[in-house]
Scaffold this motif. Sequence first.
Motif, mmCIF file in Angstrom:
data_model
loop_
_atom_site.group_PDB
_atom_site.id
_atom_site.type_symbol
_atom_site.label_atom_id
_atom_site.label_comp_id
_atom_site.label_asym_id
_atom_site.label_seq_id
_atom_site.Cartn_x
_atom_site.Cartn_y
_atom_site.Cartn_z
ATOM 1 N N ALA A 74 8.149 34.172 2.684
ATOM 2 C CA ALA A 74 6.814 33.573 2.824
ATOM 3 C C ALA A 74 6.905 32.342 3.720
ATOM 4 O O ALA A 74 7.861 31.557 3.627
ATOM 5 N N LEU A 75 5.906 32.199 4.570
ATOM 6 C CA LEU A 75 5.873 31.075 5.510
ATOM 7 C C LEU A 75 4.485 30.433 5.487
ATOM 8 O O LEU A 75 3.473 31.106 5.253
ATOM 9 N N ARG A 76 4.454 29.159 5.755
ATOM 10 C CA ARG A 76 3.174 28.454 5.809
ATOM 11 C C ARG A 76 3.320 27.212 6.684
ATOM 12 O O ARG A 76 4.402 26.621 6.762
ATOM 13 N N ASP A 77 2.234 26.866 7.348
ATOM 14 C CA ASP A 77 2.193 25.618 8.105
ATOM 15 C C ASP A 77 2.025 24.492 7.088
ATOM 16 O O ASP A 77 0.933 24.268 6.568
ATOM 17 N N GLU A 78 3.102 23.796 6.786
ATOM 18 C CA GLU A 78 3.119 22.811 5.708
ATOM 19 C C GLU A 78 2.545 21.470 6.150
ATOM 20 O O GLU A 78 2.588 21.110 7.331
ATOM 21 N N PRO A 79 2.022 20.681 5.196
ATOM 22 C CA PRO A 79 1.508 19.344 5.530
ATOM 23 C C PRO A 79 2.611 18.455 6.102
ATOM 24 O O PRO A 79 3.793 18.611 5.768
ATOM 25 N N ARG A 80 2.214 17.557 6.952
ATOM 26 C CA ARG A 80 3.168 16.564 7.461
ATOM 27 C C ARG A 80 3.731 15.768 6.284
ATOM 28 O O ARG A 80 3.034 15.542 5.280
ATOM 29 N N ALA A 81 4.965 15.332 6.429
ATOM 30 C CA ALA A 81 5.644 14.653 5.323
ATOM 31 C C ALA A 81 4.892 13.418 4.845
ATOM 32 O O ALA A 81 4.896 13.092 3.652
ATOM 33 N N ASP A 82 4.223 12.719 5.776
ATOM 34 C CA ASP A 82 3.556 11.469 5.405
ATOM 35 C C ASP A 82 2.083 11.671 5.055
ATOM 36 O O ASP A 82 1.396 10.708 4.725
ATOM 37 N N ALA A 83 1.587 12.937 5.128
ATOM 38 C CA ALA A 83 0.158 13.183 4.925
ATOM 39 C C ALA A 83 -0.341 12.752 3.545
ATOM 40 O O ALA A 83 -1.375 12.076 3.444
ATOM 41 N N PRO A 84 0.336 13.117 2.439
ATOM 42 C CA PRO A 84 -0.179 12.701 1.120
ATOM 43 C C PRO A 84 -0.319 11.186 0.993
ATOM 44 O O PRO A 84 -1.341 10.685 0.530
ATOM 45 N N GLU A 85 0.716 10.464 1.438
ATOM 46 C CA GLU A 85 0.678 9.008 1.325
ATOM 47 C C GLU A 85 -0.382 8.417 2.258
ATOM 48 O O GLU A 85 -1.080 7.460 1.906
ATOM 49 N N GLY A 86 -0.503 9.016 3.464
ATOM 50 C CA GLY A 86 -1.499 8.524 4.415
ATOM 51 C C GLY A 86 -2.912 8.674 3.895
ATOM 52 O O GLY A 86 -3.758 7.787 4.067
ATOM 53 N N LEU A 87 -3.202 9.804 3.237
ATOM 54 C CA LEU A 87 -4.537 10.030 2.670
ATOM 55 C C LEU A 87 -4.796 9.103 1.481
ATOM 56 O O LEU A 87 -5.914 8.628 1.278
ATOM 57 N N LYS A 88 -3.744 8.834 0.694
ATOM 58 C CA LYS A 88 -3.888 7.884 -0.415
ATOM 59 C C LYS A 88 -4.212 6.487 0.112
ATOM 60 O O LYS A 88 -5.013 5.755 -0.488
ATOM 61 N N ASP A 89 -3.590 6.118 1.230
ATOM 62 C CA ASP A 89 -3.872 4.814 1.841
ATOM 63 C C ASP A 89 -5.342 4.704 2.231
ATOM 64 O O ASP A 89 -5.982 3.667 2.022
ATOM 65 N N LEU A 90 -5.880 5.775 2.813
ATOM 66 C CA LEU A 90 -7.291 5.766 3.209
ATOM 67 C C LEU A 90 -8.195 5.678 1.985
ATOM 68 O O LEU A 90 -9.213 4.976 2.002
ATOM 69 N N ASP A 91 -7.824 6.390 0.931
ATOM 70 C CA ASP A 91 -8.603 6.328 -0.303
ATOM 71 C C ASP A 91 -8.597 4.909 -0.864
ATOM 72 O O ASP A 91 -9.625 4.409 -1.339
ATOM 73 N N ALA A 92 -7.443 4.250 -0.797
ATOM 74 C CA ALA A 92 -7.339 2.872 -1.277
ATOM 75 C C ALA A 92 -8.194 1.921 -0.447
ATOM 76 O O ALA A 92 -8.646 0.878 -0.938
ATOM 77 N N LEU A 93 -8.418 2.288 0.811
ATOM 78 C CA LEU A 93 -9.259 1.471 1.693
ATOM 79 C C LEU A 93 -10.742 1.790 1.522
ATOM 80 O O LEU A 93 -11.589 1.216 2.209
#
Length: 713
Positions: free
Chosen positions: A535-554
């Motif tokens: 199985a293969l998938r285009d995976e999220p960038r390694a920093d994507a979860p943290e980057g989105l959390k940063d935006l949510d915090a802002l």
Amino acid sequence: MMSTAPLSLKFKVTGMDCAACARKIETAVGRIPGASGVTVGVTSETLSVTLAEPERESEIARTVKSLGYGISGEAPASDHSGQAQGDHDGHTRPIEGSWWQSPKGRLVLLSGGLIAAAYLATLIVPQFSLYVFLAACIAGAIPVVRRAVAAARSGAFFTIEMLMTVAVVGAVIIGATEEAALVVFLFAVGELLEGIAAGRARSGIKALADIAPKTAMVETQEGLVETPIEAIAVGAIIVVRPGDRVPADATVISGVSALDESALTGESIPKVKEPGDRVLAGSINSEAMLHCRVEAEAKDTLIARVVKLVEEAADAEAPTERFIDAFSRYYMPAICALALAVALVPPLALGADWWTWIYRALALLLIGCPCALVISTPAAIASALAAGARRGLLVKGGGVLEAIGKVSAIAFDKTGTLTEGKPKVTDVVPLGDRGEAEVLRIAAAAESASSHPLAVAIVAQAKARGIAFTPASHSEVLPGKGVSARVDGRIVTIGAAQRLGVGSIDVLDQARRLEAEGKSVSVLQTGGKVLGLIALRDEPRADAPEGLKDLDALGVRTVMLTGDNRANAEAVGQMLGMEVHAELLPEDKLAFIRKLAQGRGGVAKVGDGINDAPALAAATVGIAMGSGTDVALEAADAAVLNNKVGDVAALVRLSRRAMRVIGENVTIALGLKAVFLVTTIAGMTGLWIAILADTGATVLVTANALRLLRIKS
């Protein structure tokens, strides 16, 4: 009779410190008959003008020189350049190197030395001290008076130099020669500090241009030849030795080495480059020699484009800056009218002492100098843009910088933005007596000759896990199905289960389960027997979860807009914890952006592909990923060159910090003026205190703005 075509000219103007300098030049050049479209860039040190009468080109140089600035220029359509160098008073050359070696520095030393001599004379020969003070006053005032007269003759009457001239001449007339000399000295110090500050902000941008080397080692029939980068043609083969900077955007054709791209993107970890990979001008070769094919001329490299865009952006006024600029146009005449009223009303209406109120009016003129107010915004914007560019955050203007911090929602594309843009192996499911490693070995051997993204991902996974394999001795593409290859003497096939006619219910159920998670599933089989699933998938960038959390915090809402299938999009969205809208056409994305933009604060769009260009252009702020297409980069207002989702949050923080600094600067500039306007009218502060307050405010707002250059992340 043939009419002469208008001539578009661009000049380099040196000695400008702030928007007030640009406004004087624009006003003066704009009065030349036939001149139109006059624009002056303080950061880029440029003057652009269109002349209906090309023969008047020489008048531009004379006009700018008369204002006390240096100018050199070139007419693109002709050889006559109109080059001229300004007379070297305090404004003609930028402050580079040691401050005391600059014209402004020498003026400060001369004026300060004469004032020290005058105070010494009061102790030794008091009868001559007045003349020494007068000499100090004249020495420092001559450049100021000359610029004031030149500006007035060009139509700019309410200038800082004119306020200084009136105040100093008035002070000498009423016998305040000692204070007049101090005023001139402190004004010279203020101009010196402005020049140093402007040079610091400008050098932050110019340093970008120095990242790429000026020459390259080019392979020729005669061997390696060191060649100026401007003379290297696209397609030329260059050699980049260990420790060298890459001289041009190029593609590796032989060699493998790690390259440090931190100067371009802020990414501290070197990236390994091998044949077929793109390398950027300015990156440092850390390990081994590379042979590369040049892909772009010097003027078209990424770093050259970044420098050009940052210079243009620094000269593009933000809404706040335009407001302050317009405010200062009315503010200066208002201060002059108030000073005139202070000088005339008390003596005429109340019988007060003329000299006392004239003195206070002169001090009021000095307090009213809008230096600090005028420089408060552009200094902060230039510093923020330079700091961002050094860390891979490219913003195309002060207005964009201001808008980014105000967005209430950011819409992300999925493929290549939230994800890497290429598939990766996520699951290896053995179904027979073979283990995971064996299934992956056989699959990699079968796929080794294919350039299909799924095949490349399988081969890469085998290499990453250290699984050795021998490429298939024979392989054949099965159109619409997959690949057939001979591995270990047997024919194996790999492809989609349904297309290969797999009949096992158990295999199909497992494939559907993986597909429900947004994965592409390849079945490996031989002789009708299924060996396993990959199985293969285009995976999220390694920093994507943290980057989105940063935006949510802002306090910024995030949403995914993608044309990809719903299962894949929702799987990635679930991993990232964000709202998902899938299977959208470009026009659907555009409509969604317009709907979001109706909300408070506007909306930003982040994308990397051609299909993102309409939405990028329609959003309040369009942000492109640095790895995206040229169309996306051109359509966007900003770019994150390091391809990190977290850098979007960094852009928001940079904007908000810059706007906070601008607010602080405006408060400092207007607050100090308000205090000293009151104390001056009340007779509590005099001339030299007035100019010291103005200079102090200029120093404070400039130092505050330059703090932005020290942003670490």
